[in-house]
Design a protein around this motif. Structure first.
Motif, PDB file in Angstrom:
ATOM      1  N   PRO A 170      16.810   0.741 -46.472  1.00 12.77           N
ATOM      2  CA  PRO A 170      17.870   1.412 -45.441  1.00 12.77           C
ATOM      3  C   PRO A 170      17.385   0.824 -43.994  1.00 12.77           C
ATOM      4  O   PRO A 170      18.180   0.889 -43.043  1.00 12.77           O
ATOM      5  N   ASP A 171      16.081   0.391 -43.849  1.00 10.96           N
ATOM      6  CA  ASP A 171      15.712  -0.192 -42.411  1.00 10.96           C
ATOM      7  C   ASP A 171      15.743  -1.561 -42.082  1.00 10.96           C
ATOM      8  O   ASP A 171      15.600  -2.049 -41.032  1.00 10.96           O
ATOM      9  N   ALA A 172      16.539  -2.015 -43.066  1.00 10.90           N
ATOM     10  CA  ALA A 172      16.748  -3.606 -42.829  1.00 10.90           C
ATOM     11  C   ALA A 172      17.296  -3.862 -41.628  1.00 10.90           C
ATOM     12  O   ALA A 172      18.337  -3.271 -41.118  1.00 10.90           O
ATOM     13  N   ASP A 173      16.932  -4.900 -40.804  1.00  9.77           N
ATOM     14  CA  ASP A 173      17.348  -5.231 -39.617  1.00  9.77           C
ATOM     15  C   ASP A 173      17.474  -6.947 -39.399  1.00  9.77           C
ATOM     16  O   ASP A 173      16.857  -7.611 -39.889  1.00  9.77           O
ATOM     17  N   SER A 174      18.334  -7.210 -38.487  1.00 10.23           N
ATOM     18  CA  SER A 174      18.658  -8.486 -38.081  1.00 10.23           C
ATOM     19  C   SER A 174      17.633  -9.067 -36.955  1.00 10.23           C
ATOM     20  O   SER A 174      17.562 -10.180 -36.427  1.00 10.23           O
ATOM     21  N   TRP A 175      17.092  -7.993 -36.360  1.00  8.55           N
ATOM     22  CA  TRP A 175      16.344  -8.240 -35.121  1.00  8.55           C
ATOM     23  C   TRP A 175      14.996  -7.764 -35.228  1.00  8.55           C
ATOM     24  O   TRP A 175      14.584  -7.245 -36.179  1.00  8.55           O
ATOM     25  N   TYR A 176      14.071  -8.617 -34.788  1.00  8.23           N
ATOM     26  CA  TYR A 176      12.401  -8.655 -34.727  1.00  8.23           C
ATOM     27  C   TYR A 176      12.241  -7.555 -33.743  1.00  8.23           C
ATOM     28  O   TYR A 176      12.552  -7.341 -32.694  1.00  8.23           O
ATOM     29  N   MET A 177      11.253  -6.697 -34.150  1.00  9.16           N
ATOM     30  CA  MET A 177      10.704  -5.715 -33.400  1.00  9.16           C
ATOM     31  C   MET A 177       9.201  -5.830 -32.970  1.00  9.16           C
ATOM     32  O   MET A 177       8.615  -6.062 -33.999  1.00  9.16           O
ATOM     33  N   PRO A 178       9.140  -5.999 -31.651  1.00 11.01           N
ATOM     34  CA  PRO A 178       7.493  -6.369 -31.299  1.00 11.01           C
ATOM     35  C   PRO A 178       6.771  -5.313 -31.807  1.00 11.01           C
ATOM     36  O   PRO A 178       6.883  -4.140 -31.745  1.00 11.01           O
ATOM     37  N   LEU A 179       5.354  -5.712 -31.992  1.00 10.52           N
ATOM     38  CA  LEU A 179       4.220  -4.768 -32.450  1.00 10.52           C
ATOM     39  C   LEU A 179       3.946  -4.002 -31.068  1.00 10.52           C
ATOM     40  O   LEU A 179       4.294  -4.366 -30.109  1.00 10.52           O
ATOM     41  N   LYS A 180       3.189  -2.875 -31.255  1.00  8.83           N
ATOM     42  CA  LYS A 180       2.791  -2.229 -30.126  1.00  8.83           C
ATOM     43  C   LYS A 180       1.889  -2.910 -29.347  1.00  8.83           C
ATOM     44  O   LYS A 180       0.989  -3.764 -29.733  1.00  8.83           O
ATOM     45  N   GLY A 181       2.172  -2.983 -27.976  1.00  6.92           N
ATOM     46  CA  GLY A 181       1.316  -3.809 -26.980  1.00  6.92           C
ATOM     47  C   GLY A 181       1.852  -4.965 -26.616  1.00  6.92           C
ATOM     48  O   GLY A 181       1.244  -5.841 -25.978  1.00  6.92           O
ATOM     49  N   VAL A 182       3.030  -5.290 -27.055  1.00  5.34           N
ATOM     50  CA  VAL A 182       3.660  -6.649 -26.846  1.00  5.34           C
ATOM     51  C   VAL A 182       5.145  -6.442 -26.323  1.00  5.34           C
ATOM     52  O   VAL A 182       5.759  -5.515 -26.755  1.00  5.34           O
ATOM     53  N   SER A 183       5.317  -6.986 -25.174  1.00  4.07           N
ATOM     54  CA  SER A 183       6.619  -7.150 -24.566  1.00  4.07           C
ATOM     55  C   SER A 183       7.280  -8.332 -24.602  1.00  4.07           C
ATOM     56  O   SER A 183       6.392  -9.600 -24.617  1.00  4.07           O
ATOM     57  N   VAL A 184       8.476  -8.612 -24.605  1.00  2.00           N
ATOM     58  CA  VAL A 184       9.134  -9.878 -24.676  1.00  2.00           C
ATOM     59  C   VAL A 184      10.381  -9.876 -23.660  1.00  2.00           C
ATOM     60  O   VAL A 184      11.120  -9.078 -23.247  1.00  2.00           O
ATOM     61  N   SER A 185      10.720 -11.065 -23.152  1.00  3.34           N
ATOM     62  CA  SER A 185      11.721 -11.264 -22.271  1.00  3.34           C
ATOM     63  C   SER A 185      12.274 -12.449 -22.413  1.00  3.34           C
ATOM     64  O   SER A 185      11.746 -13.476 -23.177  1.00  3.34           O
ATOM     65  N   ALA A 186      13.346 -12.866 -21.617  1.00  2.00           N
ATOM     66  CA  ALA A 186      13.920 -14.171 -21.693  1.00  2.00           C
ATOM     67  C   ALA A 186      13.553 -15.020 -20.686  1.00  2.00           C
ATOM     68  O   ALA A 186      13.597 -14.518 -19.404  1.00  2.00           O
ATOM     69  N   GLY A 187      13.174 -16.380 -20.713  1.00  2.00           N
ATOM     70  CA  GLY A 187      12.893 -17.120 -19.546  1.00  2.00           C
ATOM     71  C   GLY A 187      14.142 -17.579 -18.824  1.00  2.00           C
ATOM     72  O   GLY A 187      15.139 -17.374 -19.258  1.00  2.00           O
ATOM     73  N   ASP A 188      14.033 -18.330 -17.682  1.00  2.00           N
ATOM     74  CA  ASP A 188      15.208 -18.781 -17.031  1.00  2.00           C
ATOM     75  C   ASP A 188      15.972 -19.703 -17.768  1.00  2.00           C
ATOM     76  O   ASP A 188      17.163 -20.078 -17.790  1.00  2.00           O
ATOM     77  N   ASP A 189      15.218 -20.362 -18.816  1.00  2.00           N
ATOM     78  CA  ASP A 189      15.747 -21.354 -19.723  1.00  2.00           C
ATOM     79  C   ASP A 189      16.284 -20.706 -21.081  1.00  2.00           C
ATOM     80  O   ASP A 189      16.729 -21.416 -21.954  1.00  2.00           O
ATOM     81  N   GLY A 190      16.265 -19.410 -21.168  1.00  2.00           N
ATOM     82  CA  GLY A 190      16.672 -18.699 -22.422  1.00  2.00           C
ATOM     83  C   GLY A 190      15.933 -18.637 -23.449  1.00  2.00           C
ATOM     84  O   GLY A 190      16.021 -18.269 -24.561  1.00  2.00           O
ATOM     85  N   CYS A 191      14.389 -19.165 -23.206  1.00  2.00           N
ATOM     86  CA  CYS A 191      13.502 -18.974 -24.121  1.00  2.00           C
ATOM     87  C   CYS A 191      12.822 -17.596 -24.244  1.00  2.00           C
ATOM     88  O   CYS A 191      12.657 -17.039 -23.113  1.00  2.00           O
ATOM     89  N   LEU A 192      11.965 -17.502 -25.222  1.00  2.00           N
ATOM     90  CA  LEU A 192      11.356 -16.080 -25.337  1.00  2.00           C
ATOM     91  C   LEU A 192      10.203 -16.284 -24.558  1.00  2.00           C
ATOM     92  O   LEU A 192       9.428 -17.358 -24.626  1.00  2.00           O
ATOM     93  N   VAL A 193       9.806 -15.260 -23.868  1.00  2.00           N
ATOM     94  CA  VAL A 193       8.590 -15.011 -22.998  1.00  2.00           C
ATOM     95  C   VAL A 193       7.912 -13.895 -23.672  1.00  2.00           C
ATOM     96  O   VAL A 193       8.393 -12.893 -23.919  1.00  2.00           O
ATOM     97  N   ILE A 194       6.583 -14.180 -23.993  1.00  2.00           N
ATOM     98  CA  ILE A 194       5.863 -13.077 -24.660  1.00  2.00           C
ATOM     99  C   ILE A 194       4.501 -12.658 -23.736  1.00  2.00           C
ATOM    100  O   ILE A 194       3.790 -13.762 -23.338  1.00  2.00           O
ATOM    101  N   ASP A 195       4.524 -11.403 -23.673  1.00  2.00           N
ATOM    102  CA  ASP A 195       3.289 -10.751 -22.972  1.00  2.00           C
ATOM    103  C   ASP A 195       2.571  -9.837 -23.985  1.00  2.00           C
ATOM    104  O   ASP A 195       2.822  -8.893 -24.404  1.00  2.00           O
ATOM    105  N   ALA A 196       1.557 -10.515 -24.390  1.00  2.00           N
ATOM    106  CA  ALA A 196       0.593  -9.805 -25.535  1.00  2.00           C
ATOM    107  C   ALA A 196      -0.834  -9.966 -25.041  1.00  2.00           C
ATOM    108  O   ALA A 196      -1.612 -10.434 -25.756  1.00  2.00           O
ATOM    109  N   PRO A 197      -1.238  -9.225 -24.033  1.00  2.00           N
ATOM    110  CA  PRO A 197      -2.438  -9.288 -23.525  1.00  2.00           C
ATOM    111  C   PRO A 197      -3.664  -9.122 -24.351  1.00  2.00           C
ATOM    112  O   PRO A 197      -4.853  -9.611 -24.177  1.00  2.00           O
ATOM    113  N   ARG A 198      -3.473  -8.229 -25.399  1.00  2.00           N
ATOM    114  CA  ARG A 198      -4.598  -8.095 -26.348  1.00  2.00           C
ATOM    115  C   ARG A 198      -4.998  -9.350 -27.227  1.00  2.00           C
ATOM    116  O   ARG A 198      -6.043  -9.394 -27.647  1.00  2.00           O
ATOM    117  N   VAL A 199      -3.864 -10.154 -27.463  1.00  2.00           N
ATOM    118  CA  VAL A 199      -4.061 -11.155 -28.358  1.00  2.00           C
ATOM    119  C   VAL A 199      -3.805 -12.481 -27.734  1.00  2.00           C
ATOM    120  O   VAL A 199      -4.529 -13.548 -28.030  1.00  2.00           O
TER     121      VAL A 199
END
Length: 326
Positions: A170-199
């Motif tokens: 019932p919790d199936a999803d087509s989107w990825y959920m970042p783990l705790k402590g991880v934030s994501v955004s889109a760069g100017d080129d449309g590519c994924l930017v990952i901020d995960a300081p612990r790893v």
């Protein structure tokens, strides 16, 4: 690398050597700090609710980050490690299912082909699939699995995955959920930017083109920026072409490109099987692909090039296409 060799390295070093997959070029050697691997392992164990004494299957090579991280999870959470030789049928020698297993799509598909292995697969409480995309037909089969099935997103530089997507239930999803402590955004080129300081010590600008859900947190990957073919001014995402063809072609194949004096880059299809009916393949491509996505060249090969971790070896595919006589 053997399990004993990795455990010795873990015991006697503050950093661990890992190799990138080499899917878009030559594999690279990285030295990563143990405490970052431990943070990644704990994030996964916490997310999945794994506890001391749970069994964890090691069925991937220890030369790469995916296999190493299975062992690290066992170390930091006190999991009971069950180790088997890496193969396309990792459950074949087991008598009971592990609580947790991390496999590639190819390994999962292999287990589903054998009744005994399928029953063990169905008994896994948490099945983590990574190292490549899960195609549509495989995902359909996994939707009815009784245990939790997860698709992972990550790379060597992020020390395995930084986001998970539930495939079934019932919790199936087509989107990825970042783990705790991880934030994501889109760069100017449309590519994924990952901020995960612990790893990862620095913000990571990937080459993965991403789109985001309305909540701005969940994401999915459209394809790699490197895998865009510019043919006659039209930009074509290789993964999108392959996704459409995968439903209709029965032989292993890969989409790549060749230099073309008129178009700049010409879409090219590599396929296994010298005796394959190329005209029938061409007709299929004309029926299912938009006009500008259709291959200009069809090149038979003995084997579609893949990396040691089972990913498409894109640079090698392009080299083969470029060197072929057409």
């Amino acid at each position: 690398m053997t399990l004993e060799e990795f455990l010795e390295e873990w015991k006697n070093s503050d950093t661990i050597a890992v190799h990138t997959s080499g899917s878009t070029g030559s594999p690279k050697l990285l030295k990563v700090e143990k405490h970052r691997m431990e943070a990644s392992a704990l994030a996964t164990c916490d997310f999945l609710g794994l506890k001391a004494g749970d069994t964890a299957l090691l069925c991937m090579p220890l030369d790469y980050i995916a296999g190493k991280m299975v062992v690290v999870r066992a170390i930091v959470r006190g999991l009971r490690l069950v180790s088997v030789k890496p193969s396309g049928h990792p459950l074949a020698t087991l008598s009971e299912p592990p609580v947790f297993a991390a496999m590639t799509p190819m390994q999962v598909a292999g287990c589903l082909e054998v009744a005994y292995e399928r029953r063990l697969l169905e008994g896994i409480q948490h099945l983590l699939i990574g190292g490549g995309a899960i195609d549509e037909s495989l995902e359909r089969e996994l939707r009815t699995m009784p245990g939790a099935v997860w698709s992972s997103y990550g790379m060597t530089e992020t020390l395995s995955h930084i986001a998970l997507r539930r495939v079934n239930g019932p919790d199936a999803d087509s989107w990825y959920m970042p783990l705790k402590g991880v934030s994501v955004s889109a760069g100017d080129d449309g590519c994924l930017v990952i901020d995960a300081p612990r790893v990862c010590a620095e913000t990571l600008h990937t080459h993965d083109l991403a789109e985001f859900a309305l909540d701005g947190r969940r994401f999915r990957i459209i394809g790699r920026k490197d895998n865009v073919i510019c043919s006659g001014g039209v930009k074509i995402q290789i993964e999108a072409v392959e996704d459409l063809l995968r439903r209709h072609l029965s032989v292993p194949f890969a989409v790549t490109w060749r230099h073309d004096t008129r178009l700049g880059e010409a879409v090219t299809l590599l396929f296994e099987g010298v005796g394959t009916d190329v005209e029938a393949m061409r007709e299929t491509c004309c029926k299912v692909l938009p006009r500008y996505w259709r291959p200009r060249h069809y090149i038979p090969v003995d084997h579609i090039p893949i990396t040691a971790t089972g990913k498409p070896a894109r640079a090698e595919a392009h080299r083969i296409a470029q060197d072929a006589t057409v």
